[in-house]
Motif scaffolding. Structure first.
Motif, PDB file in Angstrom:
ATOM      1  N   TRP A  65       0.860  -1.042  -0.064  1.00 16.90           N
ATOM      2  CA  TRP A  65       0.038  -0.147   0.038  1.00 16.90           C
ATOM      3  C   TRP A  65       0.914   1.242  -0.016  1.00 16.90           C
ATOM      4  O   TRP A  65       0.539   2.112   0.691  1.00 16.90           O
ATOM      5  CB  TRP A  65      -0.866   0.036   1.217  1.00 16.90           C
ATOM      6  N   PHE A  66       1.621   1.456  -0.932  1.00 14.69           N
ATOM      7  CA  PHE A  66       2.890   2.293  -0.834  1.00 14.69           C
ATOM      8  C   PHE A  66       2.313   3.567  -0.955  1.00 14.69           C
ATOM      9  O   PHE A  66       2.573   4.707  -0.316  1.00 14.69           O
ATOM     10  CB  PHE A  66       4.253   2.053  -1.752  1.00 14.69           C
ATOM     11  N   ASP A  67       1.721   3.735  -2.011  1.00 13.49           N
ATOM     12  CA  ASP A  67       0.974   4.991  -2.128  1.00 13.49           C
ATOM     13  C   ASP A  67       0.261   5.710  -1.044  1.00 13.49           C
ATOM     14  O   ASP A  67       0.124   6.958  -0.822  1.00 13.49           O
ATOM     15  CB  ASP A  67       0.358   5.300  -3.589  1.00 13.49           C
ATOM     16  N   LEU A  68      -0.640   4.811  -0.613  1.00 13.59           N
ATOM     17  CA  LEU A  68      -1.546   4.900   0.723  1.00 13.59           C
ATOM     18  C   LEU A  68      -0.721   5.419   1.719  1.00 13.59           C
ATOM     19  O   LEU A  68      -1.297   6.335   2.552  1.00 13.59           O
ATOM     20  CB  LEU A  68      -2.478   3.975   0.536  1.00 13.59           C
TER      21      LEU A  68
ATOM     22  N   SER B  64      -3.507  -2.533  -5.024  1.00 12.39           N
ATOM     23  CA  SER B  64      -2.250  -2.795  -4.182  1.00 12.39           C
ATOM     24  C   SER B  64      -1.661  -1.587  -3.728  1.00 12.39           C
ATOM     25  O   SER B  64      -0.919  -1.737  -2.652  1.00 12.39           O
ATOM     26  CB  SER B  64      -1.255  -3.656  -4.975  1.00 12.39           C
ATOM     27  N   PHE B  65      -1.397  -0.522  -4.504  1.00 10.96           N
ATOM     28  CA  PHE B  65      -0.608   0.822  -3.913  1.00 10.96           C
ATOM     29  C   PHE B  65      -1.683   1.478  -3.251  1.00 10.96           C
ATOM     30  O   PHE B  65      -1.203   2.349  -2.486  1.00 10.96           O
ATOM     31  CB  PHE B  65      -0.144   1.422  -5.247  1.00 10.96           C
ATOM     32  N   GLY B  66      -3.155   1.218  -3.294  1.00 13.65           N
ATOM     33  CA  GLY B  66      -3.852   2.258  -2.555  1.00 13.65           C
ATOM     34  C   GLY B  66      -4.165   3.561  -3.505  1.00 13.65           C
ATOM     35  O   GLY B  66      -4.318   4.717  -2.676  1.00 13.65           O
ATOM     36  N   GLN B  67      -3.879   3.448  -4.621  1.00 13.56           N
ATOM     37  CA  GLN B  67      -4.113   4.625  -5.431  1.00 13.56           C
ATOM     38  C   GLN B  67      -5.587   5.202  -5.730  1.00 13.56           C
ATOM     39  O   GLN B  67      -6.350   4.604  -5.271  1.00 13.56           O
ATOM     40  CB  GLN B  67      -3.618   4.288  -7.065  1.00 13.56           C
ATOM     41  N   VAL B  68      -5.525   6.272  -6.319  1.00  8.95           N
ATOM     42  CA  VAL B  68      -6.902   7.041  -6.284  1.00  8.95           C
ATOM     43  C   VAL B  68      -7.563   6.989  -7.839  1.00  8.95           C
ATOM     44  O   VAL B  68      -8.609   7.612  -8.066  1.00  8.95           O
ATOM     45  CB  VAL B  68      -6.648   8.331  -5.903  1.00  8.95           C
ATOM     46  N   ASN B  69      -6.935   6.187  -8.844  1.00 10.45           N
ATOM     47  CA  ASN B  69      -7.126   6.300 -10.410  1.00 10.45           C
ATOM     48  C   ASN B  69      -8.714   5.824 -10.378  1.00 10.45           C
ATOM     49  O   ASN B  69      -9.461   6.511 -11.410  1.00 10.45           O
ATOM     50  CB  ASN B  69      -6.460   5.402 -11.115  1.00 10.45           C
ATOM     51  N   VAL B  70      -9.148   4.814  -9.786  1.00 14.24           N
ATOM     52  CA  VAL B  70     -10.553   4.305  -9.853  1.00 14.24           C
ATOM     53  C   VAL B  70     -11.569   5.167  -9.583  1.00 14.24           C
ATOM     54  O   VAL B  70     -12.669   5.506 -10.199  1.00 14.24           O
ATOM     55  CB  VAL B  70     -10.794   2.783  -9.438  1.00 14.24           C
ATOM     56  N   LEU B  71     -11.371   6.054  -8.551  1.00 15.98           N
ATOM     57  CA  LEU B  71     -12.013   6.923  -7.996  1.00 15.98           C
ATOM     58  C   LEU B  71     -12.353   8.017  -8.891  1.00 15.98           C
ATOM     59  O   LEU B  71     -13.555   8.540  -9.052  1.00 15.98           O
ATOM     60  CB  LEU B  71     -11.777   7.548  -6.482  1.00 15.98           C
ATOM     61  N   LEU B  72     -11.186   8.568  -9.480  1.00 15.46           N
ATOM     62  CA  LEU B  72     -11.136   9.688 -10.477  1.00 15.46           C
ATOM     63  C   LEU B  72     -12.086   9.027 -11.606  1.00 15.46           C
ATOM     64  O   LEU B  72     -13.000  10.071 -12.401  1.00 15.46           O
ATOM     65  CB  LEU B  72      -9.852  10.084 -10.767  1.00 15.46           C
TER      66      LEU B  72
ATOM     67  N   GLN C 277      18.672  -2.795 -11.084  1.00 21.28           N
ATOM     68  CA  GLN C 277      18.518  -3.994 -10.256  1.00 21.28           C
ATOM     69  C   GLN C 277      18.499  -5.255 -11.336  1.00 21.28           C
ATOM     70  O   GLN C 277      18.178  -4.960 -12.490  1.00 21.28           O
ATOM     71  CB  GLN C 277      17.035  -3.914  -9.539  1.00 21.28           C
ATOM     72  N   SER C 278      19.090  -6.199 -10.747  1.00 23.24           N
ATOM     73  CA  SER C 278      19.028  -7.559 -11.334  1.00 23.24           C
ATOM     74  C   SER C 278      17.615  -8.047 -11.518  1.00 23.24           C
ATOM     75  O   SER C 278      16.836  -7.602 -10.688  1.00 23.24           O
ATOM     76  CB  SER C 278      19.674  -8.599 -11.088  1.00 23.24           C
ATOM     77  N   SER C 279      17.201  -8.980 -12.416  1.00 20.45           N
ATOM     78  CA  SER C 279      15.719  -9.370 -12.378  1.00 20.45           C
ATOM     79  C   SER C 279      15.366 -10.234 -10.912  1.00 20.45           C
ATOM     80  O   SER C 279      14.057 -10.160 -10.777  1.00 20.45           O
ATOM     81  CB  SER C 279      15.623 -10.500 -13.336  1.00 20.45           C
ATOM     82  N   SER C 280      16.630 -10.808 -10.376  1.00 24.84           N
ATOM     83  CA  SER C 280      16.172 -11.440  -9.255  1.00 24.84           C
ATOM     84  C   SER C 280      15.798 -10.546  -7.936  1.00 24.84           C
ATOM     85  O   SER C 280      15.220 -10.775  -7.014  1.00 24.84           O
ATOM     86  CB  SER C 280      17.511 -12.339  -8.811  1.00 24.84           C
ATOM     87  N   ALA C 281      16.071  -9.255  -8.325  1.00 28.41           N
ATOM     88  CA  ALA C 281      15.918  -8.167  -7.233  1.00 28.41           C
ATOM     89  C   ALA C 281      14.774  -7.489  -7.353  1.00 28.41           C
ATOM     90  O   ALA C 281      14.237  -6.585  -6.720  1.00 28.41           O
ATOM     91  CB  ALA C 281      17.143  -7.283  -7.173  1.00 28.41           C
ATOM     92  N   ARG C 282      13.985  -7.728  -8.441  1.00 31.31           N
ATOM     93  CA  ARG C 282      12.623  -7.133  -8.749  1.00 31.31           C
ATOM     94  C   ARG C 282      11.498  -7.376  -7.812  1.00 31.31           C
ATOM     95  O   ARG C 282      11.293  -8.675  -7.712  1.00 31.31           O
ATOM     96  CB  ARG C 282      12.509  -7.413 -10.330  1.00 31.31           C
ATOM     97  N   ALA C 283      11.023  -6.651  -7.026  1.00 29.46           N
ATOM     98  CA  ALA C 283       9.825  -6.684  -6.479  1.00 29.46           C
ATOM     99  C   ALA C 283       8.642  -5.831  -7.016  1.00 29.46           C
ATOM    100  O   ALA C 283       7.419  -6.208  -7.196  1.00 29.46           O
ATOM    101  CB  ALA C 283      10.140  -6.494  -4.923  1.00 29.46           C
ATOM    102  N   SER C 284       8.895  -4.645  -7.081  1.00 30.26           N
ATOM    103  CA  SER C 284       8.021  -3.691  -7.412  1.00 30.26           C
ATOM    104  C   SER C 284       8.772  -2.207  -7.881  1.00 30.26           C
ATOM    105  O   SER C 284       9.709  -2.213  -7.220  1.00 30.26           O
ATOM    106  CB  SER C 284       6.805  -3.526  -6.519  1.00 30.26           C
ATOM    107  N   SER C 285       8.032  -1.331  -8.314  1.00 32.43           N
ATOM    108  CA  SER C 285       8.914   0.016  -8.450  1.00 32.43           C
ATOM    109  C   SER C 285       8.803   0.543  -7.297  1.00 32.43           C
ATOM    110  O   SER C 285       9.538   1.376  -6.926  1.00 32.43           O
ATOM    111  CB  SER C 285       8.059   0.930  -9.532  1.00 32.43           C
ATOM    112  N   TYR C 286       7.756   0.327  -6.128  1.00 36.02           N
ATOM    113  CA  TYR C 286       7.959   0.435  -4.918  1.00 36.02           C
ATOM    114  C   TYR C 286       8.383  -0.807  -3.989  1.00 36.02           C
ATOM    115  O   TYR C 286       7.504  -1.844  -3.978  1.00 36.02           O
ATOM    116  CB  TYR C 286       6.526   1.228  -4.338  1.00 36.02           C
TER     117      TYR C 286
END
Length: 458
Positions: free
Chosen positions: A34-37, A137-145, A442-451
């Motif tokens: 919930w990074f953005d939230l 997952s990020f707690g974003q506001v896009n759908v509300l808008l 990052q290497s591919s093994s380190a990828r989790a999310s941009s946040y």
């Protein structure tokens, strides 16, 4: 693959798909935390309870802070009364309610005729749609808008002119890109609606300036113009025209400005045609596509604005095209070029979602529904459309031409089924929105999310 024909078989399929989707969304992309939230919550909490400055807050261990206009923070003030977990629960409920409203506007009564089975398949398909996954997952506001803006589309199509513009004005006050919909109202010569939207946006902004004068002054004079506060332009999640140019190493703003003007010209031409045909959903879909293209930064989760385009495709009799494009947007394919977007494959692959957005802007059908169903294309000056099993979801007002925002139930059902048939297992690559600059990717093994779950130190 043949779909089951018995209720027992359908229930088994739905349970299997629901289990697979739940496991995937909970584990494969890794939780975004919930990074953005947490950014919103932390900024509001610091501002209200600790006397901090709204735009000075940073999530601990990161360089990320609040980037929206001050009115967005004012609208989020109720979070100051909640704990973080309660705020997360409230955000989930609000997003679910907004998504339900969006689907209701886009599909009308079709979901009733398709039944529980179709609704369950559609829910599984929506859960795989990468922009929606990230928004939740990020707690974003896009759908509300999106819900606010499409409410105005529904009001226009149903002749409730008195209230048109309020949703667009509020959305534009929370985030700048929905302001393009005011341009659509001007193109359509809906002067009163455009004035209402502008007045609401200005009033909301003035309210924020009264509540937070220092934050407002800083945002409109400094923060608004500093795109580095949002993230890297060349980051693969930026699926806008500017993102393409940045990944090509083209820093010249003049090139971007020319590309933006060309896209706006195409939008103006096609949006006018859609309005002239009475197809308000198509006009709003084209505007959402254009906003994604011309915005300097369009993260993957912003692409929820493409949802109306899929409804238009299905309505126009192109469910297979809709299903194929939708399936691509479920795959996280752009993240294959997370480390290196060079070469022809990088140019084509890392910008896949932008190509889809541009293609929809250029070729989204306009007027096909009228030609296919002449009996419903009645003159607005003589009579209202006759109700029929395939009537549009948004009925036109007596003094307006027939809108084309309805979606036939059978076509919608077919699209949902085909979407599952075409969707491959989405990648475990990241599906986030921004990433701080790093000297070594990052290497591919380190990828989790941009946040990441554990954001890198500032």
């Amino acid at each position: 693959m043949r779909l089951p024909r018995t209720d027992r078989g359908r229930l088994l399929l739905v349970l299997t798909l629901a289990t697979a989707v739940t496991v995937f969304t909970a584990t494969v992309p890794l939780l975004r935390g919930w990074f953005d939230l947490r950014v919103y919550y932390g900024a509001v909490d610091s501002w209200v309870h600790h006397g901090g400055r709204l735009y000075d807050y940073r999530v601990p261990g990161t360089t990320y802070g609040f980037t929206y206009p001050p009115f967005a923070a004012v609208a989020m003030l109720p979070m100051a009364l909640l704990g973080l977990h309660a705020a997360i629960a409230a955000a989930l409920l609000l997003n679910l309610a907004a998504l339900a409203l969006v689907l209701r506007i886009l599909t009308g009564q079709a979901w009733r005729r398709y039944g529980w089975y179709g609704c369950a398949l559609a829910a599984c398909a929506l859960a795989l749609f990468e922009p929606l996954r990230d928004t939740f997952s990020f707690g974003q506001v896009n759908v509300l808008l999106l819900a606010l803006v499409l409410t105005d589309a529904w009001l226009l199509a149903t002749g409730r002119k008195r209230w048109v513009g309020i949703g667009i004005g509020l959305a534009a006050a929370v985030k700048l890109t929905p302001a393009l919909f005011i341009g659509l109202l001007l193109l359509a010569r809906r002067w009163r609606a455009a004035a209402v939207a502008t007045a609401v946006a200005v009033a909301a902004t003035a309210l924020a300036a009264t509540v937070a004068p220092d934050a407002s002054r800083f945002y409109w004079t400094e923060a608004m113009w500093d795109t580095t506060r949002v993230g890297r332009l060349d980051y693969v999640s930026n699926q806008s025209l500017q993102g393409i140019l940045a990944r090509l190493g083209e820093p010249d703003r003049a090139v971007w400005a020319v590309a933006v003007l060309l896209v706006l010209g195409v939008w103006a031409t096609r949006a006018r045609r859609a309005v002239a045909a009475g197809e308000w959903t198509t006009a709003f879909a084209l505007t959402g596509l254009t906003a994604c293209l011309v915005s300097p930064i369009t993260w993957v989760h912003h692409l929820v604005w493409l949802l109306p385009s899929f409804a238009v495709l299905v309505r126009a009799g192109h469910p297979r095209i809709a299903a194929a494009l939708y399936a691509v947007l479920c795959t996280s394919v752009v993240w294959l070029w997370f480390d290196d977007a060079s070469g022809i494959d990088g140019f084509l692959g890392s910008n896949t979602y932008t190509w889809i957005t541009l293609g929809l802007l250029l070729w989204l059908p306009i007027g096909q529904r009228r030609r296919a169903r002449p009996t419903l294309a009645r003159s607005a000056s003589t009579t209202a459309p006759t109700a029929s099993p395939a009537a549009p979801a948004i009925a036109p007002a007596p003094d307006q031409p027939e809108p084309s925002s309805g979606v036939r139930a059978t076509a919608l059902g077919a699209a949902a089924g085909r979407a599952f048939g075409l969707t491959r297992n989405p990648s475990s690559d990241p599906t986030g929105s921004t990433r701080p600059p790093a000297s070594n990717p990052q290497s591919s093994s380190a990828r989790a999310s941009s946040y990441t779950a554990k954001p890198p130190p500032a």
